[in-house]
Design an enzyme around this catalytic site. Structure first.
Site, PDB file in Angstrom:
ATOM      1  N   LEU A  83      12.583  -6.662  18.313  1.00 10.40           N
ATOM      2  CA  LEU A  83      12.859  -6.269  16.925  1.00 10.40           C
ATOM      3  C   LEU A  83      12.360  -4.835  16.765  1.00 10.40           C
ATOM      4  O   LEU A  83      11.290  -4.485  17.269  1.00 10.40           O
ATOM      5  CB  LEU A  83      12.112  -7.198  15.948  1.00 10.40           C
ATOM      6  CG  LEU A  83      12.030  -6.721  14.493  1.00 10.40           C
ATOM      7  CD1 LEU A  83      13.416  -6.650  13.849  1.00 10.40           C
ATOM      8  CD2 LEU A  83      11.135  -7.645  13.662  1.00 10.40           C
ATOM      9  N   ARG A  95      -2.977  -4.330  -9.999  1.00 13.94           N
ATOM     10  CA  ARG A  95      -1.722  -4.085  -9.274  1.00 13.94           C
ATOM     11  C   ARG A  95      -1.872  -4.250  -7.765  1.00 13.94           C
ATOM     12  O   ARG A  95      -0.962  -4.722  -7.079  1.00 13.94           O
ATOM     13  CB  ARG A  95      -1.216  -2.661  -9.560  1.00 13.94           C
ATOM     14  CG  ARG A  95      -0.707  -2.467 -10.969  1.00 13.94           C
ATOM     15  CD  ARG A  95      -0.286  -1.016 -11.172  1.00 13.94           C
ATOM     16  NE  ARG A  95       0.750  -0.623 -10.227  1.00 13.94           N
ATOM     17  CZ  ARG A  95       2.051  -0.874 -10.392  1.00 13.94           C
ATOM     18  NH1 ARG A  95       2.464  -1.493 -11.473  1.00 13.94           N
ATOM     19  NH2 ARG A  95       2.932  -0.490  -9.497  1.00 13.94           N
ATOM     20  N   ASN A 101       5.858  -5.733  -6.986  1.00 15.49           N
ATOM     21  CA  ASN A 101       4.460  -6.120  -6.739  1.00 15.49           C
ATOM     22  C   ASN A 101       3.608  -5.967  -8.009  1.00 15.49           C
ATOM     23  O   ASN A 101       2.789  -6.826  -8.329  1.00 15.49           O
ATOM     24  CB  ASN A 101       3.835  -5.242  -5.648  1.00 15.49           C
ATOM     25  CG  ASN A 101       4.508  -5.418  -4.306  1.00 15.49           C
ATOM     26  OD1 ASN A 101       5.336  -6.298  -4.146  1.00 15.49           O
ATOM     27  ND2 ASN A 101       4.161  -4.587  -3.343  1.00 15.49           N
ATOM     28  N   ASP A 149      10.292  -4.569  -3.988  1.00 20.11           N
ATOM     29  CA  ASP A 149       9.929  -4.122  -5.342  1.00 20.11           C
ATOM     30  C   ASP A 149       9.398  -5.285  -6.186  1.00 20.11           C
ATOM     31  O   ASP A 149       9.808  -6.434  -6.009  1.00 20.11           O
ATOM     32  CB  ASP A 149      11.179  -3.519  -6.007  1.00 20.11           C
ATOM     33  CG  ASP A 149      10.829  -2.692  -7.239  1.00 20.11           C
ATOM     34  OD1 ASP A 149       9.631  -2.414  -7.461  1.00 20.11           O
ATOM     35  OD2 ASP A 149      11.762  -2.341  -7.981  1.00 20.11           O
ATOM     36  N   GLU A 190      26.119  -3.481   2.773  1.00 16.10           N
ATOM     37  CA  GLU A 190      26.288  -4.546   1.769  1.00 16.10           C
ATOM     38  C   GLU A 190      24.973  -4.663   0.983  1.00 16.10           C
ATOM     39  O   GLU A 190      23.902  -4.743   1.584  1.00 16.10           O
ATOM     40  CB  GLU A 190      26.587  -5.883   2.461  1.00 16.10           C
ATOM     41  CG  GLU A 190      27.897  -5.916   3.216  1.00 16.10           C
ATOM     42  CD  GLU A 190      29.109  -5.815   2.289  1.00 16.10           C
ATOM     43  OE1 GLU A 190      29.052  -6.339   1.163  1.00 16.10           O
ATOM     44  OE2 GLU A 190      30.110  -5.200   2.703  1.00 16.10           O
ATOM     45  N   TRP A 224       3.598   9.062  -4.399  1.00 12.79           N
ATOM     46  CA  TRP A 224       2.360   9.869  -4.421  1.00 12.79           C
ATOM     47  C   TRP A 224       1.921  10.160  -5.849  1.00 12.79           C
ATOM     48  O   TRP A 224       0.768  10.492  -6.098  1.00 12.79           O
ATOM     49  CB  TRP A 224       2.571  11.189  -3.668  1.00 12.79           C
ATOM     50  CG  TRP A 224       2.730  11.036  -2.190  1.00 12.79           C
ATOM     51  CD1 TRP A 224       3.868  11.248  -1.467  1.00 12.79           C
ATOM     52  CD2 TRP A 224       1.730  10.630  -1.235  1.00 12.79           C
ATOM     53  NE1 TRP A 224       3.638  10.997  -0.123  1.00 12.79           N
ATOM     54  CE2 TRP A 224       2.330  10.622   0.045  1.00 12.79           C
ATOM     55  CE3 TRP A 224       0.381  10.275  -1.338  1.00 12.79           C
ATOM     56  CZ2 TRP A 224       1.641  10.271   1.201  1.00 12.79           C
ATOM     57  CZ3 TRP A 224      -0.312   9.933  -0.180  1.00 12.79           C
ATOM     58  CH2 TRP A 224       0.311   9.933   1.069  1.00 12.79           C
ATOM     59  N   ARG A 256       4.586  -5.949 -11.183  1.00  9.59           N
ATOM     60  CA  ARG A 256       4.939  -6.943 -12.209  1.00  9.59           C
ATOM     61  C   ARG A 256       4.407  -8.327 -11.853  1.00  9.59           C
ATOM     62  O   ARG A 256       3.954  -9.072 -12.719  1.00  9.59           O
ATOM     63  CB  ARG A 256       6.471  -6.986 -12.400  1.00  9.59           C
ATOM     64  CG  ARG A 256       6.973  -5.907 -13.347  1.00  9.59           C
ATOM     65  CD  ARG A 256       8.449  -5.684 -13.205  1.00  9.59           C
ATOM     66  NE  ARG A 256       8.740  -4.891 -12.019  1.00  9.59           N
ATOM     67  CZ  ARG A 256       9.947  -4.680 -11.529  1.00  9.59           C
ATOM     68  NH1 ARG A 256      10.987  -5.245 -12.123  1.00  9.59           N
ATOM     69  NH2 ARG A 256      10.128  -3.919 -10.471  1.00  9.59           N
ATOM     70  N   TRP A 257       4.417  -8.636 -10.590  1.00 13.51           N
ATOM     71  CA  TRP A 257       3.882  -9.926 -10.130  1.00 13.51           C
ATOM     72  C   TRP A 257       2.402 -10.018 -10.507  1.00 13.51           C
ATOM     73  O   TRP A 257       1.941 -11.053 -11.006  1.00 13.51           O
ATOM     74  CB  TRP A 257       4.058 -10.041  -8.608  1.00 13.51           C
ATOM     75  CG  TRP A 257       3.630 -11.339  -8.008  1.00 13.51           C
ATOM     76  CD1 TRP A 257       4.402 -12.436  -7.780  1.00 13.51           C
ATOM     77  CD2 TRP A 257       2.304 -11.684  -7.562  1.00 13.51           C
ATOM     78  NE1 TRP A 257       3.652 -13.448  -7.224  1.00 13.51           N
ATOM     79  CE2 TRP A 257       2.358 -13.011  -7.076  1.00 13.51           C
ATOM     80  CE3 TRP A 257       1.082 -11.006  -7.523  1.00 13.51           C
ATOM     81  CZ2 TRP A 257       1.240 -13.667  -6.553  1.00 13.51           C
ATOM     82  CZ3 TRP A 257      -0.023 -11.656  -7.004  1.00 13.51           C
ATOM     83  CH2 TRP A 257       0.057 -12.976  -6.532  1.00 13.51           C
ATOM     84  N   SER A 296       7.371   5.451  -1.147  1.00 10.54           N
ATOM     85  CA  SER A 296       8.359   6.515  -1.314  1.00 10.54           C
ATOM     86  C   SER A 296       7.662   7.858  -1.517  1.00 10.54           C
ATOM     87  O   SER A 296       6.475   7.915  -1.852  1.00 10.54           O
ATOM     88  CB  SER A 296       9.259   6.215  -2.513  1.00 10.54           C
ATOM     89  OG  SER A 296       8.555   6.462  -3.707  1.00 10.54           O
ATOM     90  N   HIS A 341       0.270  -5.926  -4.249  1.00 12.42           N
ATOM     91  CA  HIS A 341       0.578  -5.331  -2.942  1.00 12.42           C
ATOM     92  C   HIS A 341       0.025  -6.223  -1.822  1.00 12.42           C
ATOM     93  O   HIS A 341       0.659  -6.385  -0.781  1.00 12.42           O
ATOM     94  CB  HIS A 341       0.010  -3.917  -2.836  1.00 12.42           C
ATOM     95  CG  HIS A 341       0.584  -2.955  -3.848  1.00 12.42           C
ATOM     96  ND1 HIS A 341       1.938  -2.855  -4.078  1.00 12.42           N
ATOM     97  CD2 HIS A 341      -0.001  -2.069  -4.697  1.00 12.42           C
ATOM     98  CE1 HIS A 341       2.158  -1.937  -5.019  1.00 12.42           C
ATOM     99  NE2 HIS A 341       0.994  -1.454  -5.411  1.00 12.42           N
TER     100      HIS A 341
END
Ligand code: FPP
Length: 237
Positions: free
Chosen positions: A126, A28, A17, A15, A202, A64, A19-20, A60, A32
């Site tokens: 992985l 924006r 991207n 989370d 955690e 959309w 604001r950065w 998410s 990303h």
């Protein structure tokens, strides 16, 4: 650096991207693009620390609703990311997978994704899972519908329903529950991400924005995890 206690499954909510980018007067999408660099750096760290499962929240079901230019750019980035990274995934024996309702993903990006999933399906150094068009409430409701259908058709009994059984109906079937979840950008919530699976996960919240979160930040988070005592509702011993 070898840490004593490494999560088997790390989940990340990438989370911050937007604001950065805003802080730098950039579009924006630049956030990303920089976010993809962070993803690559974190994957390197995950391999170095020998973490077996990494799940990242890339898009998410609510995303959309963003302006169509941003949605289109994210879909294009997804396509580019997979095309460019596929040789790396193969070289490092990384299995790519996805969770979510990918029905709405544009055909081109979807076929790139499915092709990469197919080409990497025998790997397992992985397990990299992209949560795409993913929403946990939808995932749970979908599982409940399928269970009801199987019950109606006489394929299952009520007594069959337990944690393992229910988990096998989720998008994450076959993937262990996350041990550690990192969310960047200072927001302290799960935002419809793995609500069932995160019952004993955690949690780690950092103010660092995702495009600034790199391998060294991952190591700092893992050091924090190393100190955690997990009791799963029981006593320590
Ligand atoms: C959240 O930042 C980030 C997203 C909605 C997308 C995450 C995507 C990437 C890291 C890059 C794409 C990755 C792949 C695999 C295609 P935000 O836009 O909500 O930031 P904000 O809260 O500061 O506005």
């Amino acid at each position: 650096m070898t840490l004593k206690n490494i999560p088997n499954h790390l989940a990340v909510i990438m989370d911050g991207n937007g604001r950065w980018a805003k802080k730098r007067n950039l579009d924006r999408i630049c956030g990303h693009i920089e976010g993809i660099k962070s993803l690559k750096s974190v994957i390197k760290g995950v391999i170095e620390h020998k973490i077996k499962y990494l799940t990242v929240y890339a898009f998410s079901s609510e995303n959309w609703q963003r302006p169509s230019e941003e949605v289109d750019s994210l879909m294009q980035l997804l396509d580019e990311y997979i095309r460019l990274e596929l040789p790396y995934l193969i070289k490092n024996k990384i299995r790519l997978n996805f969770i979510g309702n990918i029905g709405r993903i544009p055909e081109e990006s979807k076929s790139t994704l499915l092709e990469a999933v197919k080409k990497t399906k025998n790997f397992g150094a992985l397990n990299l899972t992209l949560a795409l068009s993913y929403g946990s409430k939808e995932e749970i409701l979908n599982a409940v519908s399928k269970i009801a259908e199987d019950f109606k058709e006489g394929r299952i009994d009520i007594e069959d329903i337990n944690d393992g059984f229910f988990s096998s109906y989720l998008y994450t079937a076959g993937i262990p529950d996350p041990d550690f979840l990192i969310r960047t950008s200072g927001e302290c919530r799960l935002s419809n991400f793995m609500l069932y699976q995160a019952a004993y996960t955690e949690l780690y919240f950092t103010k660092t924005l995702w495009p600034d979160f790199r391998k060294k930040n991952l190591t700092a988070a893992l050091k924090n995890y190393e100190k955690r005592v997990r009791k799963f509702g029981k006593t320590e011993i």
